[in-house]
Scaffold this motif. Structure first.
Motif, mmCIF file in Angstrom:
data_model
loop_
_atom_site.group_PDB
_atom_site.id
_atom_site.type_symbol
_atom_site.label_atom_id
_atom_site.label_comp_id
_atom_site.label_asym_id
_atom_site.label_seq_id
_atom_site.Cartn_x
_atom_site.Cartn_y
_atom_site.Cartn_z
ATOM 1 N N CYS A 107 0.837 -1.199 0.000
ATOM 2 C CA CYS A 107 0.000 0.000 0.000
ATOM 3 C C CYS A 107 0.873 1.251 0.000
ATOM 4 O O CYS A 107 1.966 1.257 0.581
ATOM 5 N N ASP A 127 -5.616 -7.258 -7.353
ATOM 6 C CA ASP A 127 -6.715 -6.322 -7.139
ATOM 7 C C ASP A 127 -6.162 -4.974 -6.674
ATOM 8 O O ASP A 127 -5.162 -4.911 -5.950
ATOM 9 N N LYS A 135 -7.277 -1.250 -4.857
ATOM 10 C CA LYS A 135 -8.310 -0.585 -4.059
ATOM 11 C C LYS A 135 -7.752 0.726 -3.509
ATOM 12 O O LYS A 135 -6.641 0.774 -2.986
ATOM 13 N N THR A 147 -8.727 3.741 -0.815
ATOM 14 C CA THR A 147 -9.616 4.025 0.315
ATOM 15 C C THR A 147 -9.113 5.238 1.090
ATOM 16 O O THR A 147 -7.965 5.665 0.951
ATOM 17 N N ILE A 198 -14.378 3.153 0.148
ATOM 18 C CA ILE A 198 -13.733 2.769 -1.111
ATOM 19 C C ILE A 198 -13.970 3.862 -2.152
ATOM 20 O O ILE A 198 -15.112 4.159 -2.518
ATOM 21 N N TYR A 204 -12.080 3.847 -5.127
ATOM 22 C CA TYR A 204 -11.893 3.180 -6.421
ATOM 23 C C TYR A 204 -11.513 1.740 -6.144
ATOM 24 O O TYR A 204 -10.748 1.443 -5.211
ATOM 25 N N SER A 205 -12.065 0.839 -6.941
ATOM 26 C CA SER A 205 -11.769 -0.580 -6.772
ATOM 27 C C SER A 205 -11.760 -1.251 -8.135
ATOM 28 O O SER A 205 -12.638 -0.985 -8.972
ATOM 29 N N LYS A 206 -10.769 -2.115 -8.349
ATOM 30 C CA LYS A 206 -10.643 -2.821 -9.620
ATOM 31 C C LYS A 206 -10.091 -4.213 -9.365
ATOM 32 O O LYS A 206 -8.983 -4.360 -8.848
ATOM 33 N N GLU A 207 -10.875 -5.231 -9.720
ATOM 34 C CA GLU A 207 -10.394 -6.598 -9.619
ATOM 35 C C GLU A 207 -9.688 -6.983 -10.910
ATOM 36 O O GLU A 207 -10.042 -6.521 -11.990
ATOM 37 N N CYS A 226 -3.806 0.462 -2.529
ATOM 38 C CA CYS A 226 -3.318 -0.876 -2.199
ATOM 39 C C CYS A 226 -3.421 -1.806 -3.403
ATOM 40 O O CYS A 226 -4.445 -1.834 -4.101
#
Length: 210
Positions: free
Chosen positions: A35, A61, A63, A65, A71, A73-76, A96
């Protein structure tokens, strides 16, 4: 444009050229998490661009925060992309990357990650502003320098505010220490006085003194 305006804009232009691009490159081991954290002021535009090398048989992944765990932004299965958000308050933000391998797999090659983040003036797309407002190149540069000067003023205002808060905290702490010292001295004087009278009565009872 007057010579005074040019003389004021020149230092701002030099300062804008000195702004560093927050680009980092690092390796992420398999089944690991890394992170990056940064403190950012309120109402600041933050943009990021990332690119990850391939992870055979696994996924990584991404993320973003804030300190409250919200959250942003999040992207798998992140591989390459961009993100952007505007801060609601002064806070610590965390980006992270987490590598995941299938069950039973514990080893794999390290993954190279390149992350470039920008915030404030450097994150704003002035080409879109020029197209939307039909500005000339000089006007675009003036707009950028105006935003830069405003950001610098805001930074100084924030530092002044923090200085005032720290000064108030120091004064409050000093006052508490002073009151505690006075209370301790009063307790010691009272204890010493009580000991004197107690010993005096004790010696009189033993007829050691008149």
């Amino acid at each position: 444009m007057s010579p005074l305006s040019v003389s004021l804009l020149l230092p701002l232009a030099l300062a804008s050229l000195a702004l560093p691009a927050n680009a980092v490159s690092f390796h992420l081991p398999a089944n690991a998490r890394k992170c990056l954290r940064e403190e950012i002021h309120k109402d600041v535009l933050v943009t990021g661009e990332y690119e990850l090398s391939e992870q055979p048989g696994g996924r990584t992944d991404l993320k973003v925060t804030d300190s409250s765990g919200h959250i942003l932004y999040s992207k798998e299965q992140a591989s390459k992309g961009k993100f952007a958000f505007t801060t609601d308050d002064y806070d610590m933000f965390e980006i992270c990357f987490e590598s995941r391998l299938p069950a039973g797999h514990f080893r794999g090659p390290d993954q190279q990650i390149v992350l470039n983040t920008k915030h404030g003036v450097e994150a704003k797309n002035y080409e879109d502003v020029a197209k939307a407002e039909k500005l000339k190149p000089l006007e675009v540069e003036l707009r950028r320098l105006e935003d830069l000067s405003e950001a610098i003023v805001n930074d100084f205002a924030y530092m002044k505010q923090r200085e005032e808060e720290m000064r108030d905290t120091n004064e409050s702490t000093s006052a508490r220490v002073l009151y505690f010292s006075i209370f301790s001295m009063c307790c010691l004087v009272g204890l010493a006085t009580w000991q004197v009278f107690y010993l005096r009565r004790f010696f009189k009872a033993k007829k050691l003194i008149e």
